[in-house]
Write a protein that holds these residues in place. Structure first.
Motif, PDB file in Angstrom:
ATOM      1  N   TYR A  30      -3.011 -14.663 -13.071  1.00 46.09           N
ATOM      2  CA  TYR A  30      -2.772 -13.380 -12.420  1.00 46.09           C
ATOM      3  C   TYR A  30      -4.087 -12.735 -12.017  1.00 46.09           C
ATOM      4  O   TYR A  30      -5.150 -13.007 -12.575  1.00 46.09           O
ATOM      5  N   GLU A  32      -4.942  -8.648 -11.551  1.00 49.01           N
ATOM      6  CA  GLU A  32      -4.391  -7.305 -11.709  1.00 49.01           C
ATOM      7  C   GLU A  32      -5.317  -6.290 -11.046  1.00 49.01           C
ATOM      8  O   GLU A  32      -6.519  -6.289 -11.298  1.00 49.01           O
ATOM      9  N   CYS A 158       4.482 -10.585  -7.079  1.00 48.50           N
ATOM     10  CA  CYS A 158       3.794  -9.441  -7.665  1.00 48.50           C
ATOM     11  C   CYS A 158       4.708  -8.676  -8.606  1.00 48.50           C
ATOM     12  O   CYS A 158       5.912  -8.546  -8.353  1.00 48.50           O
ATOM     13  N   MET A 171       0.085  -6.521 -10.269  1.00 43.50           N
ATOM     14  CA  MET A 171      -0.292  -7.815 -10.800  1.00 43.50           C
ATOM     15  C   MET A 171       0.173  -8.910  -9.845  1.00 43.50           C
ATOM     16  O   MET A 171       1.370  -9.134  -9.668  1.00 43.50           O
ATOM     17  N   VAL A 173       0.700 -12.712  -8.964  1.00 40.94           N
ATOM     18  CA  VAL A 173       0.917 -13.909  -9.772  1.00 40.94           C
ATOM     19  C   VAL A 173       1.227 -15.103  -8.874  1.00 40.94           C
ATOM     20  O   VAL A 173       1.254 -15.000  -7.655  1.00 40.94           O
ATOM     21  N   ALA A 177      -2.162 -15.258  -7.119  1.00 40.21           N
ATOM     22  CA  ALA A 177      -3.095 -14.971  -8.209  1.00 40.21           C
ATOM     23  C   ALA A 177      -4.539 -15.269  -7.838  1.00 40.21           C
ATOM     24  O   ALA A 177      -5.460 -14.592  -8.296  1.00 40.21           O
TER      25      ALA A 177
END
Length: 201
Positions: A30, A32, A158, A171, A173, A177
């Motif tokens: 991820y 963030e 996300c 976040m 992913v 990511a």
């Protein structure tokens, strides 16, 4: 094409959640991005999430610092670098509790848990869908407006935690990511990337 995502009119949130279920342990890298009124620029962290089952989540930060957060049985263990681990009750961290509830229910494909803890709405089609989870718990509602999940087909892109004070933690992913973040790094541009827009400008 997944039949329950044939078009926007036919989208079935329950079936969509069932399609998000992952085998354990479920891991994803991820990135963030945290937008807060307390800071004059976005904060960025990268690492890995690990879902181990209901109520169990691991979050590792690899950069810009090293930190591991582990949640098991309502207890949060925080380990930063070589410091002594700290333990706190999950109830003291409502944002994390809300994320755990939503994330666990989604990756567990547990529609009943999602509907028990959140008011669920959905929109979109097979190329881009969104789930919005608004907490039912009055205590969580004071801190979290909603959790939004953006994705395509049976994959999430996300997870966004929208705070009640309009701060947000987004976040990215799976395939997003490792994507190049947009410049300038604004909330609007990151949200656009989550919704299928161009990640880098």
């Amino acid at each position: 094409m997944l039949p329950y995502l044939a078009n926007a009119a036919d989208i079935d949130a329950a079936a969509l959640i069932g399609g998000l279920k992952r085998e354990l342990p479920a891991r994803t890298a991820y990135t963030e991005v945290r937008f807060s009124h307390m800071y004059d620029h976005a904060l960025i962290a990268r690492g890995e999430l690990e879902y181990l089952g209901p109520g169990q989540l691991g979050k590792r930060v690899d950069s810009p610092y090293q930190e591991t957060t582990t949640i098991v049985d309502g207890e949060v263990t925080l380990q930063r670098g070589k410091r002594k681990p700290r333990q706190i009750s999950l109830e003291r961290v409502p944002e994390l509790e809300g994320f755990l509830r939503g994330f666990s229910a989604l990756l567990g494909g547990d529609v009943a848990a999602v509907q028990r803890d959140f008011e669920l709405t959905s929109s979109g089609d097979t190329s881009q869908w969104r789930l919005r989870l608004a907490p039912r718990d009055p205590r969580l509602k004071k801190r979290i407006d909603a959790i939004e999940v953006d994705g395509s087909a049976d994959s999430a892109r996300c997870f966004s935690i929208l705070d009640a004070d309009d701060d947000a933690s987004i976040m990215l992913v799976e395939g997003l990511a490792t994507a190049t973040l947009p410049e300038p790094l604004t909330r609007r541009k990151v949200e656009s990337a989550c919704r299928g827009g161009v990640a880098a400008q």
